[in-house]
Motif scaffolding. Sequence first.
Motif, mmCIF file in Angstrom:
data_model
loop_
_atom_site.group_PDB
_atom_site.id
_atom_site.type_symbol
_atom_site.label_atom_id
_atom_site.label_comp_id
_atom_site.label_asym_id
_atom_site.label_seq_id
_atom_site.Cartn_x
_atom_site.Cartn_y
_atom_site.Cartn_z
ATOM 1 N N MET A 1 17.307 -10.942 -10.790
ATOM 2 C CA MET A 1 16.039 -10.218 -10.918
ATOM 3 C C MET A 1 16.025 -9.416 -12.217
ATOM 4 S SD MET A 1 14.349 -7.439 -8.350
ATOM 5 C CE MET A 1 14.179 -8.637 -7.040
ATOM 6 N N THR A 2 14.979 -9.609 -12.982
ATOM 7 C CA THR A 2 14.914 -8.881 -14.253
ATOM 8 C C THR A 2 14.410 -7.466 -14.005
ATOM 9 O OG1 THR A 2 12.644 -9.502 -14.654
ATOM 10 C CG2 THR A 2 14.326 -11.016 -15.467
ATOM 11 N N PHE A 3 14.577 -6.664 -15.026
ATOM 12 C CA PHE A 3 14.149 -5.276 -14.948
ATOM 13 C C PHE A 3 12.629 -5.190 -14.760
ATOM 14 C CE2 PHE A 3 13.265 -1.101 -17.037
ATOM 15 C CZ PHE A 3 13.874 -0.328 -16.057
ATOM 16 N N GLU A 4 11.915 -6.128 -15.414
ATOM 17 C CA GLU A 4 10.455 -6.120 -15.305
ATOM 18 C C GLU A 4 10.012 -6.354 -13.859
ATOM 19 O OE1 GLU A 4 11.915 -7.620 -17.935
ATOM 20 O OE2 GLU A 4 11.217 -6.094 -19.352
ATOM 21 N N ILE A 5 10.679 -7.303 -13.234
ATOM 22 C CA ILE A 5 10.300 -7.594 -11.851
ATOM 23 C C ILE A 5 10.610 -6.398 -10.952
ATOM 24 C CG2 ILE A 5 10.762 -9.089 -9.869
ATOM 25 C CD1 ILE A 5 11.188 -11.356 -11.836
ATOM 26 N N THR B 1 13.439 -3.383 0.329
ATOM 27 C CA THR B 1 14.265 -4.231 1.172
ATOM 28 C C THR B 1 13.725 -5.663 1.169
ATOM 29 O OG1 THR B 1 14.399 -2.293 2.574
ATOM 30 C CG2 THR B 1 15.476 -4.259 3.365
ATOM 31 N N VAL B 2 12.427 -5.770 1.278
ATOM 32 C CA VAL B 2 11.828 -7.100 1.257
ATOM 33 C C VAL B 2 12.064 -7.775 -0.091
ATOM 34 C CG1 VAL B 2 9.645 -8.352 1.382
ATOM 35 C CG2 VAL B 2 10.092 -6.479 2.967
ATOM 36 N N ALA B 3 11.994 -6.992 -1.171
ATOM 37 C CA ALA B 3 12.147 -7.565 -2.507
ATOM 38 C C ALA B 3 13.578 -8.030 -2.761
ATOM 39 C CB ALA B 3 11.737 -6.532 -3.561
ATOM 40 N N PHE B 4 14.532 -7.234 -2.334
ATOM 41 C CA PHE B 4 15.916 -7.561 -2.656
ATOM 42 C C PHE B 4 16.587 -8.414 -1.587
ATOM 43 C CE2 PHE B 4 15.146 -3.961 -5.404
ATOM 44 C CZ PHE B 4 15.728 -4.394 -6.590
ATOM 45 N N LEU B 5 16.128 -8.298 -0.361
ATOM 46 C CA LEU B 5 16.714 -9.088 0.720
ATOM 47 C C LEU B 5 15.603 -9.878 1.395
ATOM 48 C CD1 LEU B 5 18.748 -6.100 2.192
ATOM 49 C CD2 LEU B 5 19.714 -7.945 0.812
ATOM 50 N N PRO B 6 15.112 -10.915 0.697
ATOM 51 C CA PRO B 6 13.948 -11.651 1.211
ATOM 52 C C PRO B 6 14.179 -12.227 2.611
ATOM 53 C CG PRO B 6 14.666 -12.493 -0.937
ATOM 54 C CD PRO B 6 15.652 -11.481 -0.536
ATOM 55 N N ASP B 7 15.454 -12.459 2.981
ATOM 56 C CA ASP B 7 15.725 -13.005 4.316
ATOM 57 C C ASP B 7 15.245 -12.061 5.412
ATOM 58 O OD1 ASP B 7 16.842 -15.130 3.143
ATOM 59 O OD2 ASP B 7 18.928 -14.483 3.414
ATOM 60 N N LEU B 8 15.159 -10.755 5.082
ATOM 61 C CA LEU B 8 14.816 -9.767 6.102
ATOM 62 C C LEU B 8 13.324 -9.495 6.180
ATOM 63 C CD1 LEU B 8 17.682 -7.139 5.625
ATOM 64 C CD2 LEU B 8 17.486 -8.916 7.351
ATOM 65 N N THR B 9 12.530 -10.290 5.433
ATOM 66 C CA THR B 9 11.101 -10.020 5.359
ATOM 67 C C THR B 9 10.461 -9.860 6.731
ATOM 68 O OG1 THR B 9 11.005 -11.256 3.321
ATOM 69 C CG2 THR B 9 8.910 -10.850 4.410
ATOM 70 N N GLY B 10 10.900 -10.687 7.676
ATOM 71 C CA GLY B 10 10.332 -10.624 9.020
ATOM 72 C C GLY B 10 10.572 -9.302 9.704
#
Lengths: 235, 297
Positions: free
Chosen positions: B1-5, B258-267
């Motif tokens: 993940m870039t700094f911009e994102i 959390t959603v951004a960094f751990l997409p698996d946990l989005t639910g």
Amino acid sequence: MLKIRDLHVNYGGIKALKGININVPDGKIITLIGGNGAGKSTTLRAAVGLVKLSGGSILYDNNDLTGIKTKDIVSKGLVLVPEGRRVFANLTIHENLVLGAYARKDKLEIERDREKVLMLFPRLKERLKQKAGTLSGGEQQMLAVGRAIMTKPKLLMMDEPSLGLAPLIVKNIFEIIQNINKLGVTILLIEQNAKAALEIADYGYVMETGNIVMEGPGRELLNNEDVKKAYLGIA
Amino acid sequence: MTFEIFLQHLSNAVSLGSLYALIAIGYTMVYGILRLINFAHGDIFMLGGYFAFYALTTFLMPWWVGFIVAIGLTALLGMSIEKVAYRPLRDSPKVSVLISAIGVSFLIESLGVVIFGGIQKAFPIPDLFGKVMMIGNIYIVSVNFFIPVIAFIFLVGLMYLINKTKTGMAMRALSRDHETARLMGIDVDKVIAYTFGLGSLLAAVGGIMWGMKYPQLYPLMGVMPGLKCFIAAVVGGIGNITGAVLGGLIIGILEIMTVAFLPDLTGYRDAFAFILLIIILLVKPTGLMGENLAEKV
């Protein structure tokens, strides 16, 4: 000025006041003494509309106060300094005084009263920006009285102003009460410290379990044998 | 993940956190004065969004007029709810008022379904808030830029009101001692009504901006944000306005990051607030900025 006639108050099934009569003439200091649970606080709380009457009437300046909201009674100049001081601990001293004048619109006179309070209590002047909760008990009592003066009372009722204070400060408080009276404010004072109260009072009432059991000029009660035995700790 | 994102996610997180903060304040103010959890607060938030929707679509008002009308109406509604559902119970046991609050919440939600319809409505986003802006190297939707700014402006206004005006002083006094406030000649009912009005006003601002951020409205949209903002108020220390703002920001940022960094946990995104609540209650039950209210002289 204040006439309490045949006042009854019930808490649930308990009769707290069983028909008491009290007369507070203009400009005097009147005291109400008696032990715990005699109904002294209830009497004052009924006068400002904090408890409901079950019977009788309370006349203030010849107006019946039954059913009138506390805030309107206060605006008429009948003011209670509650037991335990009850300053707003989370507000500064300045703010406590401002709230005392909450319902008033007369800006110039409010400012004049504030000066008067700060003159009566120079200790408060040094601490205006300080939270009221940081004050000592005696200072809090002064703030409570000062705050009450800001409501522009004609009749100031005080519930145990000396409670829990050091003897020297108690003496101070009673002097202040006399000074306020000299400024033209009528005083109705409740005290367990019967001796000090009767010494400054023009007239006194003795209460026991919801009844007035004795009344008379302050000096007379002070010398009464029964009062001495029961309330002054002199056998 | 870039700094911009990362920055892009952060702007999104801060904007959500600001919305939570605005809503959480209403919970904390009402609790501070009445010791009541106003369960209808999330639904008031929803109504703010719908009022703005109808102002802009049915009544074709210019967006800023519509927003002001919607905010004003919501504030009035909040005050009416207090008058009808809470004031008559002022001297009843706390639990009666709580049940009344839950009842009001269900009532508003059900009426919402009947009157507004259960189908989602697309929020008419004014151009100003729908643009894509470029700040430095990152792209953000302008609403995500405006939300924290507007929230900040309202917060400054609120702080001024609470700390500098007589009504604000009366509110703070009421949070400690109703009876003594009465003895000062304060009209307690009026101050309580103002408190509800103010909290509802902020919720309406939140509801309108929520409508522009997630551009749809539905009658139950207030339920989950309402719960999370209640948690935000508790996490910050209920009764404390700064705490509510802090709690709101923390929950918003935690959720998005959390959603951004751990997409698996989005639910599980709605679960984080509750986990945080459990942790706070275990570690510091009074909340981050809360104090013990046990003191009595």
